[in-house]
Design a protein around this motif. Structure first.
Motif, PDB file in Angstrom:
ATOM      1  N   GLU A 236      14.525  12.846   8.829  1.00 51.19           N
ATOM      2  CA  GLU A 236      13.741  13.834   8.705  1.00 51.19           C
ATOM      3  C   GLU A 236      12.814  14.706   9.945  1.00 51.19           C
ATOM      4  N   ASN A 237      12.076  13.312  10.864  1.00 50.23           N
ATOM      5  CA  ASN A 237      11.505  14.006  12.041  1.00 50.23           C
ATOM      6  C   ASN A 237      11.825  13.158  12.725  1.00 50.23           C
ATOM      7  N   ARG A 243      10.273  19.056  14.480  1.00 53.89           N
ATOM      8  CA  ARG A 243       9.373  17.723  14.729  1.00 53.89           C
ATOM      9  C   ARG A 243       8.727  17.081  14.893  1.00 53.89           C
ATOM     10  N   LEU A 244      10.193  15.960  15.334  1.00 54.68           N
ATOM     11  CA  LEU A 244       9.649  15.126  16.649  1.00 54.68           C
ATOM     12  C   LEU A 244       8.876  15.830  17.882  1.00 54.68           C
ATOM     13  N   PRO A 264       5.156   1.620  18.917  1.00 49.21           N
ATOM     14  CA  PRO A 264       5.991   0.775  18.933  1.00 49.21           C
ATOM     15  C   PRO A 264       6.999   1.246  18.563  1.00 49.21           C
ATOM     16  N   LEU A 265       8.257   1.416  19.270  1.00 47.01           N
ATOM     17  CA  LEU A 265       9.732   2.506  18.541  1.00 47.01           C
ATOM     18  C   LEU A 265      10.495   1.405  18.152  1.00 47.01           C
ATOM     19  N   HIS A 266      11.352   2.507  17.468  1.00 44.47           N
ATOM     20  CA  HIS A 266      12.548   2.226  16.207  1.00 44.47           C
ATOM     21  C   HIS A 266      13.836   2.994  17.125  1.00 44.47           C
ATOM     22  N   PRO A 267      14.975   1.593  17.371  1.00 44.00           N
ATOM     23  CA  PRO A 267      15.785   2.367  18.195  1.00 44.00           C
ATOM     24  C   PRO A 267      16.450   3.341  18.310  1.00 44.00           C
ATOM     25  N   ARG A 268      16.293   4.113  16.519  1.00 45.24           N
ATOM     26  CA  ARG A 268      16.690   5.726  16.133  1.00 45.24           C
ATOM     27  C   ARG A 268      15.474   6.362  16.794  1.00 45.24           C
ATOM     28  N   THR A 269      14.123   6.209  17.377  1.00 42.49           N
ATOM     29  CA  THR A 269      13.681   7.265  17.978  1.00 42.49           C
ATOM     30  C   THR A 269      13.833   7.354  19.870  1.00 42.49           C
ATOM     31  N   HIS A 276      14.485  15.154  23.567  1.00 46.04           N
ATOM     32  CA  HIS A 276      13.258  16.298  23.030  1.00 46.04           C
ATOM     33  C   HIS A 276      12.264  16.364  23.234  1.00 46.04           C
ATOM     34  N   VAL A 277      11.755  15.611  23.556  1.00 47.49           N
ATOM     35  CA  VAL A 277      10.199  15.748  23.543  1.00 47.49           C
ATOM     36  C   VAL A 277       9.831  15.457  25.536  1.00 47.49           C
ATOM     37  N   ALA A 278       9.101  16.014  26.243  1.00 45.10           N
ATOM     38  CA  ALA A 278       8.539  16.444  27.233  1.00 45.10           C
ATOM     39  C   ALA A 278       8.053  14.930  27.387  1.00 45.10           C
ATOM     40  N   ARG A 279       8.629  14.497  29.309  1.00 44.11           N
ATOM     41  CA  ARG A 279       7.575  13.624  29.781  1.00 44.11           C
ATOM     42  C   ARG A 279       6.408  13.533  29.322  1.00 44.11           C
TER      43      ARG A 279
END
Ligand code: UD1
Length: 392
Positions: A236-237, A243-244, A264-269, A276-279
């Motif tokens: 959902e995020n 949302r992200l 700690p970043l999940h591979p999906r994210t 989708h998200v600015a640097r």
């Protein structure tokens, strides 16, 4: 009695760690108990799977279906096919399904269609949001199960509201050694039993050894200084760019206000973040590879604040005495909200910042109420399985 545990995703490996130990103890005392492990292969990256088996000193799976990733139908379908074959060969007396993932759904469905009884660990949780794949998985799994192992009183109450019969011992935590039911549960007359949360057993068992077996704080230069931990992996995020963006915008504001945040970043994210998200936002948050269980426990235990959309991390934060901002619109773990140490912020940057500030202005909790049992959930589950088996 042959009991097959089916696992496939990270949180299931953690619970399996305690269950495998409890089955080992039962094999010595209760005799004829054989525990078999089937891995669907839903998680296959070393950092999401093997690392957990190694750290938790889990036996290698007896069967690995290697199903891998895919859309829900394809992934669940491949698991159903593989699990049916495995169950036909293994002939279990009971299949244990864990949590609320696609692996949970597939294991419960494949077993019940073969008339093999199912025990569901983490039964009765509800978000009341069927847009979540996990909500559908847990509802279906509960309704085909014979043994419903609830982690909380609220979970018992949810099942009662859905028409399940009276819970054993009135829904109270079952004291070890006290369960003497006379009629055997079936899928049509299941037992609903409050056992406590296996994740709590695991936190109690591993927290000290985690801190001595990892150098994650030193490696990240976080030892002795306040920091926050962010995790985001829910569909959902991750699948909703707005949302992200809002979540990372909220986390970036927390960093700007003076609290460094490690993620700690999940591979999906990871797969969608740059898109989708600015640097300028992601650069403020310190993104690292997925953490092992010991690294995560250590990061959480020493954090000043946690921001997460994970059910497991919400509970672990509380169990370790750390306040938490939940990045969802609802939670199955409502008792956490009642403590005031967990706030629902959804995926709205302003709400995330306001919740973080409110929690950071409070002193960290000095006492943790035992919301999740007494640390013996796994032994209790094994005992209920053995009692049930003895009535057959
Ligand atoms: C799954 C569960 C979720 C649980 C989470 C724990 C479902 C519907 N969701 O979410 O409830 O909280 O596990 O982590 O079952 N991927 C890899 N390597 C892997 C596994 C996945 O790169 O080893 C990537 C793939 O791009 C894959 C995506 O992550 O498509 C999603 O994986 P999946 O297993 O479908 O769901 P999770 O998001 O991990």
């Amino acid at each position: 009695m042959k009991i097959v545990s089916v696992v496939g995703a990270r949180p299931q490996f953690v619970k399996l760690g305690m269950m495998a130990r409890a089955f080992g103890r039962a094999a010595q005392t209760a005799g004829d108990v054989q525990h078999v492990i089937v891995h669907t292969g839903q998680h296959y990256d070393r950092s999401l799977s093997d690392v957990f088996f190694d750290e938790l000193e889990l036996p290698s799976p007896d069967v690995n279906l290697g199903v891998g990733s895919g859309p829900h139908g394809a992934q669940t379908g491949a698991m159903l096919r593989g699990l049916e074959d495995a169950f036909v060969k293994l002939e279990p007396d009971l299949v244990l399904a864990y949590g609320d993932t696609n692996t949970t759904l597939a294991s419960a469905l494949a077993a019940v269609k073969l008339h093999t009884p199912v025990g569901h660990i983490e039964a009765g949780l509800r978000s009341h949001n069927k847009q979540m794949p996990e909500e559908v998985n847990r509802i279906v799994s509960d309704h085909v199960s014979t043994l419903l192992f609830c982690p909380t009183r609220k979970a018992v109450d949810n099942l009662c509201e859905e028409g399940f019969g009276s819970p054993l011992l009135g829904g109270r935590l079952v004291p070890i050694g006290s369960l003497r039911p006379e009629t055997r549960a079936t899928a049509d007359r299941p037992w609903v039993v409050n056992v406590g949360d296996v994740m709590y057993d695991s936190v109690l068992f591993h927290r000290e050894r985690a801190s001595t077996r990892t150098r994650v704080l030193e490696d990240l230069g976080l030892a002795g200084s306040p920091y926050g931990v962010l995790t985001v992996h829910r569909a959902e995020n991750t699948d909703d760019p707005t949302r992200l963006r809002e979540i990372f915008s909220g986390a970036a504001s927390v960093v700007r206000s003076g609290l460094p945040v490690v993620c700690p970043l999940h591979p999906r994210t990871k797969g969608v973040l740059a898109q989708h998200v600015a640097r300028e936002l992601t650069d403020l948050v310190r993104i690292i590879e997925p953490a092992s269980y010991y690294e995560m426990l250590t990061l959480l235990a020493n954090a000043r604040l946690v921001l997460t959309d994970s059910g497991g991390v919400q509970r672990e934060a509380y169990m370790l005495g750390v306040d938490c901002v939940t990045l969802r619109d609802e939670t199955e773990w409502v008792e956490l909200l009642e403590t005031g140490r967990n706030r629902l912020a959804g995926a709205r940057a302003a709400e995330i910042v306001a919740s973080a500030e409110a929690l950071l202005h409070r002193a960290p909790p000095v006492r943790i109420d035992p919301l999740y049992g007494d640390g013996n959930a796994a032994d209790r589950i094994v005992e209920v399985c053995v009692e049930w088996g003895s009535l057959g």
